[in-house]
Design a protein around this motif. Structure first.
Motif, short mmCIF file in Angstrom:
data_model
loop_
_atom_site.label_atom_id
_atom_site.label_comp_id
_atom_site.label_asym_id
_atom_site.label_seq_id
_atom_site.Cartn_x
_atom_site.Cartn_y
_atom_site.Cartn_z
N TRP A 8 6.97 4.44 -10.26
CA TRP A 8 6.39 5.88 -10.68
C TRP A 8 6.15 6.03 -11.79
CZ3 TRP A 8 8.69 9.43 -13.32
CH2 TRP A 8 10.18 9.36 -13.30
N PRO A 9 7.13 5.70 -13.08
CA PRO A 9 6.91 6.16 -14.30
C PRO A 9 5.54 5.72 -14.92
CG PRO A 9 9.09 5.23 -13.95
CD PRO A 9 8.40 4.83 -12.78
N MET A 10 5.01 4.74 -14.63
CA MET A 10 3.72 4.54 -15.34
C MET A 10 2.54 5.37 -15.14
SD MET A 10 2.37 1.05 -12.99
CE MET A 10 4.06 0.29 -13.23
N ILE A 50 0.78 -1.20 -0.04
CA ILE A 50 -0.08 0.09 -0.18
C ILE A 50 0.83 1.15 0.03
CG2 ILE A 50 -1.52 1.43 1.46
CD1 ILE A 50 -2.73 -1.31 2.31
N ILE A 51 1.77 1.24 0.78
CA ILE A 51 2.73 2.27 0.91
C ILE A 51 3.45 2.75 -0.50
CG2 ILE A 51 4.92 3.17 2.18
CD1 ILE A 51 3.88 2.05 4.58
N ILE A 52 4.02 1.65 -1.05
CA ILE A 52 4.58 1.51 -2.30
C ILE A 52 3.74 2.16 -3.42
CG2 ILE A 52 5.57 0.28 -4.31
CD1 ILE A 52 6.75 -1.84 -2.08
N VAL A 53 2.77 1.90 -3.50
CA VAL A 53 1.66 2.12 -4.55
C VAL A 53 1.20 3.77 -4.29
CG1 VAL A 53 -0.72 1.93 -5.54
CG2 VAL A 53 0.55 -0.15 -4.97
N ILE A 54 1.08 4.22 -2.91
CA ILE A 54 0.56 5.55 -2.56
C ILE A 54 1.69 6.57 -2.96
CG2 ILE A 54 0.21 7.01 -0.93
CD1 ILE A 54 -1.63 4.71 0.48
N VAL A 55 2.88 6.13 -2.57
CA VAL A 55 4.21 6.95 -2.94
C VAL A 55 4.39 6.94 -4.32
CG1 VAL A 55 6.56 7.63 -2.45
CG2 VAL A 55 5.26 6.92 -0.42
N ILE A 91 2.07 11.31 -10.21
CA ILE A 91 0.89 12.62 -10.48
C ILE A 91 1.60 14.01 -10.37
CG2 ILE A 91 -0.80 13.97 -9.06
CD1 ILE A 91 -2.02 11.35 -8.20
N VAL A 92 2.74 14.04 -9.33
CA VAL A 92 3.23 15.80 -9.48
C VAL A 92 4.06 15.64 -10.81
CG1 VAL A 92 5.10 17.13 -8.29
CG2 VAL A 92 3.19 15.64 -7.02
#
Length: 230
Positions: A151-153, A84-89, A95-96
């Motif tokens: 994060w790239p996806m 969960i933490i991996i996906v949220i971060v 997004i940014v």
């Protein structure tokens, strides 16, 4: 309001309701591990090592005689929060960067997207293994390694969504009214792009958990004898 909409969606989609129920049960079992697990996850019994499933050990024992069912129950207390933490971060970073690349464009877009292409050029699992090995074994190091390749996806998805809406009338009207760039991005554009990104994140929870478990299995994740799903 969004909770009511989510509940209505679950009531209409049986498979989604079953999925949420299964995940909720797994979370509840993991949280209640001390009360549910029949043995301590670290308790060794060399006389019963590699035992097959039985009444005493429903899932058998491992090479050190530890109860596999107990280790699976306790392992969820690490693997579930880690995923969960991996996906949220990863989602937050994507997004940014996606918002900046898609809205600002120009040099920023080129630099961010080329860096994204560089990361995605490597197989995610292999790159995560290399980064985790360089950082050292541990839960935090494995999580950081997965975030770096994850994060790239989200950045590419959000960038594409921003490109599709940045010239819409409501965005042009807000810019004409002098709305600051930060508020324009996070109050007007982001809500439009957030839905698909969140959907992708929910689908990626299982994949993130598998990658985290794989790193633990390979010895660069959770340190023994701490139980995890790897």
């Amino acid at each position: 309001m969004w909770l009511q909409d989510s509940w209505r969606f679950l009531q209409k989609n049986v498979l989604a309701l079953i999925g949420v129920s299964v995940v909720s049960i797994a979370i509840i079992i993991s949280l209640a591990a001390p009360a549910i697990a029949p043995y301590s996850p670290l308790q060794q019994d060399m006389a019963n090592r590699l035992s097959p499933p039985s009444r005493e050990h429903p899932m058998g024992t491992d090479p050190l005689g530890r109860d596999v069912l107990s280790r699976v129950i306790y392992g969820g207390r690490i693997s579930l929060p880690a995923a969960i933490i991996i996906v949220i971060v990863s989602l937050s970073i994507g997004i940014v960067l996606g918002l900046v690349a898609g809205f600002v464009g120009g040099l920023w877009d080129g630099v961010l997207m080329r860096f994204t292409d560089l990361v995605t050029a490597f197989p995610p699992m292999i790159l995560a293994m290399i980064i985790a090995a360089a950082l050292g074994s541990g839960i935090g190091q494995s999580a950081v390694a997965i975030i770096i390749v994850w994060w790239p996806m989200y950045a590419r998805l959000v960038r594409g969504l921003v490109l599709s809406v940045r010239n819409d009338e409501y965005v042009l009207a807000a810019r004409a009214l002098g709305v600051p760039t930060g508020r324009l991005l996070f109050r007007h554009i982001l809500p439009t792009c957030l839905g698909p990104a969140v959907v992708l994140a929910t689908l990626d929870l299982g994949s993130a958990m598998l990658v985290f478990a794989s790193l633990s299995f390979l010895g660069v994740g959770t340190k023994p004898p701490t139980p995890s799903w790897g």
